[in-house]
Design an enzyme around this catalytic site. Structure first.
Site, PDB file in Angstrom:
ATOM      1  N   LEU A 246      52.965 -53.183 -18.644  1.00 57.79           N
ATOM      2  CA  LEU A 246      53.495 -53.206 -17.348  1.00 57.79           C
ATOM      3  C   LEU A 246      53.539 -51.603 -16.886  1.00 57.79           C
ATOM      4  CD1 LEU A 246      54.825 -54.403 -14.814  1.00 57.79           C
ATOM      5  CD2 LEU A 246      57.159 -53.744 -15.891  1.00 57.79           C
TER       6      LEU A 246
ATOM      7  N   ASP B  93      66.691 -52.672  -1.036  1.00 53.33           N
ATOM      8  CA  ASP B  93      67.456 -52.180   0.262  1.00 53.33           C
ATOM      9  C   ASP B  93      68.643 -53.147   0.055  1.00 53.33           C
ATOM     10  OD1 ASP B  93      68.507 -50.673   2.073  1.00 53.33           O
ATOM     11  OD2 ASP B  93      67.468 -51.845   3.728  1.00 53.33           O
TER      12      ASP B  93
ATOM     13  N   HIS C 298      75.110 -49.208  -5.488  1.00 52.89           N
ATOM     14  CA  HIS C 298      73.811 -48.403  -6.191  1.00 52.89           C
ATOM     15  C   HIS C 298      73.689 -48.707  -7.689  1.00 52.89           C
ATOM     16  CE1 HIS C 298      73.948 -46.046  -2.215  1.00 52.89           C
ATOM     17  NE2 HIS C 298      72.892 -46.765  -1.960  1.00 52.89           N
TER      18      HIS C 298
END
Ligand code: IPE
Ligand code: IPE
Ligand code: MG
Length: 236
Positions: A124, A13, A30
């Site tokens: 991962l 955020d 963004h």
């Protein structure tokens, strides 16, 4: 996933505020956030992270202005297309959690391709939550359960992983980080975070670096996880 490796989730955020502070459009924030994604994905395996779940777009984020939503969808698509060779090179398995039916077709095919191509990755497990709602996922899993009276927590967790497109069962979240200063869950993975250690940082997501991830993991290692039990300490 190696038994000793961690499942870390991040609520990424503060991108909009990062851009506004620079008098730039929120979409620029963004885009800068995507670079932070690249940094943490790069750093994760070295930090003993076996599963990394990134909360990128919540189901409530559709309520934002259309141009910002479109900007985000373009950024997500570019990420899956551009980083696919890197996922393959690094042994990263990618899954996108959440609803698929409302995503633009181009993004959906980029996701399908990335998931299919990286299915064998074992270094991962990268899970990206897009159009995700923790509550909605719980409801979908509940509807899928044959009998709510007999179901075990393990079976329910399995159903939840299935309806959320988790790719496979992943252990519960060990550490949940939220950047941007807010101290709330915003409908993130609710079941999976039941005993997660929470780390909130005022850092805005585009300013988040590998060192910040490392610091959060160090803090995690200093926490005592009790899971409701009492750890007797000898009194002398
Ligand atoms: C989080 O960044 C990413 C998404 C919700 C898509 P924000 O866009 O919420 O950034 P802030 O919180 O407004 O700064
Ligand atoms: C949470 O951020 C969702 C993501 C980071 C993807 P929001 O910006 O949507 O959360 P609220 O609105 O501050 O609760
Ligand atoms: Mg926000």
């Amino acid at each position: 996933m190696h038994p000793s490796s961690l499942h870390v989730a991040i609520i990424m955020d503060g991108n909009g505020r990062w851009a506004m502070a620079r008098a730039l459009p929120r979409t620029v924030g963004h885009r800068a956030g995507m670079e932070a994604v690249r940094r943490v994905v790069d750093a994760a395996p070295e930090l003993e992270i076996g599963a990394l779940t990134l909360f990128a777009f919540s189901s409530n984020n559709w309520q934002r202005p259309a141009d910002q939503v479109e900007g985000l969808m373009d950024i997500f698509r570019a990420y899956f297309e551009q980083d696919l060779p890197l996922f393959l090179e690094r042994g990263i398995r990618v899954n996108v959690m959440g609803r698929r039916d409302r995503l633009p077709a181009g993004l959906r095919s980029a996701i399908d391709e990335a998931e299919l191509a990286t299915a064998g990755g074992s270094r991962l497990h990268l899970r990206i939550a897009l159009d995700y709602s923790g509550r909605e996922a719980l409801l979908r899993a509940a509807r899928r359960a044959r009998s709510a009276y007999e179901i075990s927590p393990e079976t329910f967790a399995f159903l939840l992983a299935e309806v959320s497109h988790s790719g496979s069962m992943v252990p519960d979240i060990d550490l949940l980080i939220r950047t941007g200063g807010e101290q709330r869950l915003s409908d993130v993975l609710l079941w999976e975070s039941a005993y997660a250690e929470l780390v909130f940082t005022p850092n805005l997501w585009p300013d988040f670096h590998a060192a910040d991830l490392q610091a959060a993991i160090e803090e995690y290692h200093h926490r005592e996880r009790r899971f409701g039990q009492v750890h007797e300490v000898a009194i002398v």
